[in-house]
Design a protein around this motif. Structure first.
Motif, short mmCIF file in Angstrom:
data_model
loop_
_atom_site.label_atom_id
_atom_site.label_comp_id
_atom_site.label_asym_id
_atom_site.label_seq_id
_atom_site.Cartn_x
_atom_site.Cartn_y
_atom_site.Cartn_z
N ARG A 196 0.83 -1.21 0.00
CA ARG A 196 0.00 0.00 0.00
C ARG A 196 0.87 1.26 0.00
O ARG A 196 0.64 2.20 -0.76
CB ARG A 196 -0.91 -0.01 1.23
CG ARG A 196 -1.84 1.20 1.31
CD ARG A 196 -2.53 1.23 2.67
NE ARG A 196 -3.40 0.10 2.83
CZ ARG A 196 -4.70 0.10 2.52
NH1 ARG A 196 -5.24 1.19 2.01
NH2 ARG A 196 -5.43 -0.98 2.70
N GLU A 197 1.90 1.24 0.84
CA GLU A 197 2.79 2.41 0.95
C GLU A 197 3.52 2.66 -0.36
O GLU A 197 3.65 3.80 -0.81
CB GLU A 197 3.78 2.18 2.09
CG GLU A 197 4.67 3.38 2.36
CD GLU A 197 5.62 3.14 3.52
OE1 GLU A 197 6.68 3.79 3.55
OE2 GLU A 197 5.31 2.28 4.38
N ARG A 198 3.99 1.57 -0.99
CA ARG A 198 4.71 1.71 -2.26
C ARG A 198 3.79 2.26 -3.34
O ARG A 198 4.18 3.13 -4.13
CB ARG A 198 5.27 0.37 -2.69
CG ARG A 198 6.09 0.45 -3.98
CD ARG A 198 6.62 -0.90 -4.40
NE ARG A 198 7.31 -0.82 -5.68
CZ ARG A 198 7.69 -1.88 -6.38
NH1 ARG A 198 7.46 -3.10 -5.92
NH2 ARG A 198 8.31 -1.73 -7.54
N GLY B 281 -5.67 5.57 -4.88
CA GLY B 281 -6.43 4.75 -3.94
C GLY B 281 -5.91 3.33 -3.92
O GLY B 281 -5.26 2.88 -4.87
N PHE B 282 -6.16 2.62 -2.83
CA PHE B 282 -5.71 1.23 -2.68
C PHE B 282 -6.83 0.49 -1.97
O PHE B 282 -7.11 0.75 -0.80
CB PHE B 282 -4.42 1.18 -1.86
CG PHE B 282 -3.76 -0.17 -1.82
CD1 PHE B 282 -2.67 -0.45 -2.62
CD2 PHE B 282 -4.24 -1.17 -0.98
CE1 PHE B 282 -2.05 -1.69 -2.58
CE2 PHE B 282 -3.64 -2.42 -0.94
CZ PHE B 282 -2.54 -2.68 -1.75
N ILE B 283 -7.52 -0.40 -2.70
CA ILE B 283 -8.64 -1.11 -2.08
C ILE B 283 -8.48 -2.62 -2.29
O ILE B 283 -7.92 -3.05 -3.30
CB ILE B 283 -10.00 -0.63 -2.65
CG1 ILE B 283 -10.03 -0.76 -4.17
CG2 ILE B 283 -10.29 0.79 -2.26
CD1 ILE B 283 -11.33 -0.31 -4.79
N PRO B 284 -8.96 -3.43 -1.34
CA PRO B 284 -8.80 -4.89 -1.46
C PRO B 284 -9.80 -5.50 -2.43
O PRO B 284 -10.90 -4.96 -2.66
CB PRO B 284 -9.08 -5.37 -0.03
CG PRO B 284 -9.96 -4.32 0.56
CD PRO B 284 -9.57 -3.04 -0.07
N LYS B 285 -9.40 -6.64 -3.02
CA LYS B 285 -10.33 -7.39 -3.86
C LYS B 285 -11.47 -7.91 -2.99
O LYS B 285 -11.30 -8.21 -1.81
CB LYS B 285 -9.61 -8.56 -4.54
CG LYS B 285 -8.66 -8.13 -5.65
CD LYS B 285 -8.01 -9.32 -6.32
CE LYS B 285 -7.07 -8.86 -7.43
NZ LYS B 285 -6.36 -9.98 -8.07
N GLY B 286 -12.63 -8.03 -3.60
CA GLY B 286 -13.78 -8.50 -2.84
C GLY B 286 -14.49 -7.38 -2.12
O GLY B 286 -15.44 -7.64 -1.35
#
Length: 399
Positions: free
Chosen positions: A102-104, A112-117
């Motif tokens: 996420r940091e990278r 944005g950074f969101i999880p699958k599902g």
């Protein structure tokens, strides 16, 4: 639910990049009805889609993919020279909850950074907010561009804007027609721009452009106008300057910049420029845009033969051809036009040539009137060598 639209009221298009067909299908199912979707199986295919499809408004990409992973795709997008691609919102969607990932992603410029599902509501809310934010930023950039076109000065470079250059140039052209003088146009371009960006990055090359701008600005007159037309290209308009004088200036400028050394980390960057020269009287151009187009065409001609040169209406210009033209009889009419226009420096620079042109007339006057003209002194003055030089030594600038 209503579809999300962009500034031109078209349905926003999302590029979904994932090596899993099932994941792509799931994401598209979630956003169908709100967004138009395009899907690609890996980062390389996603990158190619971005280059050919200007309708894409947002990118959703996985991290782990063959050929080019999500981090690589994100980095290419943020380093793109195409503003449309570089400014696209990018959302990383991944099954990996690793905080380092996420940091990278955020450090590389992910929005944005969101999880699958993730649920439909959260996914749509994220995409919706990013598209609307991008729309607002685009409208702001367009407003700034419109203001810049109306402003006489570019706030970033301190140079005149392209629109003001043409406006001021049209006034100078009208004045030159009244006074029967010339107006010169030079288009100056940094050679091998793409290769320099690839090796050192756009930020470093922009600093080189600023240095070139500073050098040129320090060598022109108050009545001249310099504008930056692109990260690698400058345009200069000089009223009251003939073709020969502008070619001489262009040669001195090219030679000076060739000696410039930019120190970056452990490397020394040497730069060269190609300069196209046009002249209102020689080229018969009635508009500034036509004059600049002629200079730009000559610049391109110089780049085709390798760059680091000056090109005028007669082709490549060097010191030998310039010296050959300088030794021709100087036009007294042109000198008088310069004096009427108040550009005495141009006449002073050519005084030895003017004296040489007038010598037969002065000898005839003295033979008839015996008025004591200093013919011997004038005879020697016409062969007076040029003194001084405004060329720089090999100056080094640290970036």
């Amino acid at each position: 639910m209503w579809p999300v639209t962009t500034e031109d009221d078209k349905v926003a298009r999302v590029l979904v990049v994932d090596d899993s067909r099932m994941v792509r299908a799931s994401i598209i199912k979630h956003i169908r009805g709100r967004f138009d979707a395009r899907e690609e199986p890996d980062g390389e295919a996603g990158w190619e889609a971005l280059l050919v499809d200007p309708a894409i408004d947002l990118v959703v990409t996985d991290i782990g993919m063959p050929r080019l992973d999500g981090f690589g795709l994100l980095q290419r997008i943020r380093e793109s020279k195409v503003a449309r691609v570089r400014n696209l919102p990018v959302v990383i969607i991944s099954g990996d909850e690793d905080e380092n990932a996420r940091e990278r992603a955020l450090k590389l410029g992910a929005n944005g950074f969101i999880p699958k599902g993730v649920g439909t509501v959260e996914l749509l809310a994220t995409l919706d907010s990013l598209v609307r934010l991008a729309k607002t930023q685009n409208e702001l950039e367009e407003s700034r561009a419109a203001l810049a076109r109306q402003s006489p000065q570019d706030p970033e470079t301190g140079l005149v804007t392209g629109g003001y250059l043409e406006h001021r140039g049209e006034q100078a052209l009208a004045e030159s027609r009244r006074r029967e003088t010339d107006i010169a146009a030079l288009v100056i371009e940094l050679d091998q721009f793409d290769q320099l960006v690839e090796r050192y990055g756009l930020h470093v090359v922009e600093l080189i452009g600023r240095k070139i701008s500073k050098i040129v600005t320090g060598r022109i007159r108050a009545e001249d106008s310099l504008s930056k037309h692109s990260p690698s290209q400058f345009a200069l308009l000089s009223p009251g300057i003939d073709m020969l004088s502008s070619c001489a200036f262009a040669l001195r400028l090219r030679a000076s910049l060739e000696k410039l050394v930019m120190a970056y980390r452990e490397e020394r960057i040497r730069v060269t420029v190609t300069i196209g020269v046009a002249n209102s009287a020689v080229d018969g151009k009635g508009k500034v845009s036509e004059l600049l187009a002629a200079a730009r065409a000559r610049l391109q001609q110089g780049q085709r033969v390798g760059g680091n040169c000056v090109v005028s209406d007669r082709g490549l210009v060097d010191q030998a051809t310039l010296a050959g033209n300088t030794t021709r009889l100087c036009s007294i009419d042109a000198a008088l036009r310069h004096l009427r226009a108040g550009t005495t420096k141009e006449v002073e620079a050519r005084l030895p040539d003017i004296v040489g042109t007038l010598m037969p007339l002065l000898e005839l006057i003295e033979s008839r009137l015996h008025c004591g003209l200093p013919l011997e002194q004038l005879e020697q003055y016409q062969y007076k060598p040029e003194t001084g030089s405004d060329e720089m030594d090999g100056t080094q600038t640290t970036i």
